[in-house]
Design a protein around this motif. Structure first.
Motif, PDB file in Angstrom:
ATOM      1  N   LYS A  26      -1.432  -3.259  13.459  1.00  0.00           N
ATOM      2  CA  LYS A  26      -1.464  -2.668  12.115  1.00  0.00           C
ATOM      3  C   LYS A  26      -1.591  -3.731  11.031  1.00  0.00           C
ATOM      4  CE  LYS A  26      -0.829   1.656  13.299  1.00  0.00           C
ATOM      5  NZ  LYS A  26      -1.860   2.635  13.133  1.00  0.00           N
ATOM      6  N   SER A  27      -2.122  -4.885  11.388  1.00  0.00           N
ATOM      7  CA  SER A  27      -2.244  -5.983  10.432  1.00  0.00           C
ATOM      8  C   SER A  27      -3.572  -5.887   9.681  1.00  0.00           C
ATOM      9  CB  SER A  27      -2.158  -7.336  11.138  1.00  0.00           C
ATOM     10  OG  SER A  27      -2.459  -8.371  10.230  1.00  0.00           O
ATOM     11  N   ALA A  28      -3.505  -5.517   8.421  1.00  0.00           N
ATOM     12  CA  ALA A  28      -4.705  -5.466   7.592  1.00  0.00           C
ATOM     13  C   ALA A  28      -5.329  -6.858   7.477  1.00  0.00           C
ATOM     14  CB  ALA A  28      -4.368  -4.909   6.211  1.00  0.00           C
ATOM     15  N   ASP A  29      -4.510  -7.892   7.423  1.00  0.00           N
ATOM     16  CA  ASP A  29      -5.020  -9.260   7.323  1.00  0.00           C
ATOM     17  C   ASP A  29      -5.840  -9.641   8.549  1.00  0.00           C
ATOM     18  OD1 ASP A  29      -3.954  -9.905   4.809  1.00  0.00           O
ATOM     19  OD2 ASP A  29      -2.019 -10.391   5.709  1.00  0.00           O
ATOM     20  N   SER A  54      -9.172  -2.423   7.987  1.00  0.00           N
ATOM     21  CA  SER A  54      -8.186  -3.122   7.151  1.00  0.00           C
ATOM     22  C   SER A  54      -7.861  -2.292   5.911  1.00  0.00           C
ATOM     23  CB  SER A  54      -8.676  -4.518   6.752  1.00  0.00           C
ATOM     24  OG  SER A  54      -9.670  -4.470   5.753  1.00  0.00           O
ATOM     25  N   LEU A  55      -8.885  -1.664   5.335  1.00  0.00           N
ATOM     26  CA  LEU A  55      -8.665  -0.844   4.142  1.00  0.00           C
ATOM     27  C   LEU A  55      -7.967   0.469   4.470  1.00  0.00           C
ATOM     28  CD1 LEU A  55     -11.956  -1.610   2.267  1.00  0.00           C
ATOM     29  CD2 LEU A  55      -9.637  -2.103   1.461  1.00  0.00           C
ATOM     30  N   ILE A  57      -5.642   0.686   6.646  1.00  0.00           N
ATOM     31  CA  ILE A  57      -4.244   0.281   6.776  1.00  0.00           C
ATOM     32  C   ILE A  57      -3.619   0.069   5.405  1.00  0.00           C
ATOM     33  CG2 ILE A  57      -2.713  -1.566   7.589  1.00  0.00           C
ATOM     34  CD1 ILE A  57      -4.743  -1.911   9.947  1.00  0.00           C
ATOM     35  N   ASN A  58      -4.361  -0.572   4.503  1.00  0.00           N
ATOM     36  CA  ASN A  58      -3.814  -0.866   3.181  1.00  0.00           C
ATOM     37  C   ASN A  58      -4.917  -0.809   2.121  1.00  0.00           C
ATOM     38  OD1 ASN A  58      -2.486  -1.752   0.930  1.00  0.00           O
ATOM     39  ND2 ASN A  58      -1.391  -3.384   1.983  1.00  0.00           N
ATOM     40  N   LEU A  60      -4.736  -0.465  -0.989  1.00  0.00           N
ATOM     41  CA  LEU A  60      -4.330  -0.925  -2.320  1.00  0.00           C
ATOM     42  C   LEU A  60      -4.352  -2.444  -2.474  1.00  0.00           C
ATOM     43  CD1 LEU A  60      -1.421   1.585  -2.963  1.00  0.00           C
ATOM     44  CD2 LEU A  60      -3.823   1.733  -3.671  1.00  0.00           C
ATOM     45  N   ARG A  61      -4.979  -3.128  -1.536  1.00  0.00           N
ATOM     46  CA  ARG A  61      -5.072  -4.599  -1.611  1.00  0.00           C
ATOM     47  C   ARG A  61      -6.441  -4.992  -2.131  1.00  0.00           C
ATOM     48  NH1 ARG A  61      -2.850  -7.369   3.250  1.00  0.00           N
ATOM     49  NH2 ARG A  61      -4.197  -9.047   2.487  1.00  0.00           N
TER      50      ARG A  61
END
Length: 105
Positions: A26-29, A54-55, A57-58, A60-61
């Protein structure tokens, strides 16, 4: 020789990133990193899929939108790239790299 070394480095980076994703799925990075590496290797479909994950998962980054936009821009999809740069700026209006990337598009 230089091309072989670059390809080998990209292969090693992909292998490392995939190992890290097994440990942290679950690592967006890590998905962002995978997208960057796959784009460097010329696997654009794989890169797009990794960036989209990645997007997912998150979303808002702003950095995730920026990297996805840069991948899209460098591989011939400027309209989609502009959307990602705008998303980065919307999330962080002072995001200078996002503004610069948008201006270059």
């Amino acid at each position: 020789v230089v091309e072989v070394l670059h390809q080998q480095a990209h292969d090693e980076a992909e292998e490392f990133t995939r190992k890290m994703l097994k440990a942290s799925p679950k690592s967006a990075d890590m998905y962002r990193n995978l997208g960057v590496v796959l784009a460097l290797k010329g696997d654009i479909l794989g890169a797009v899929e990794a960036h989209r994950t990645s997007l997912a998962i998150n979303p808002l980054r702003e950095d995730l939108h920026l990297h996805f936009g840069q991948t899209l821009a460098s591989h011939g999809d400027p309209i989609a790239a502009i959307e990602e740069f705008r998303a980065a700026i919307e999330l962080n209006p002072t995001h200078s790299e996002g503004r610069l990337s948008l201006a270059r598009s």
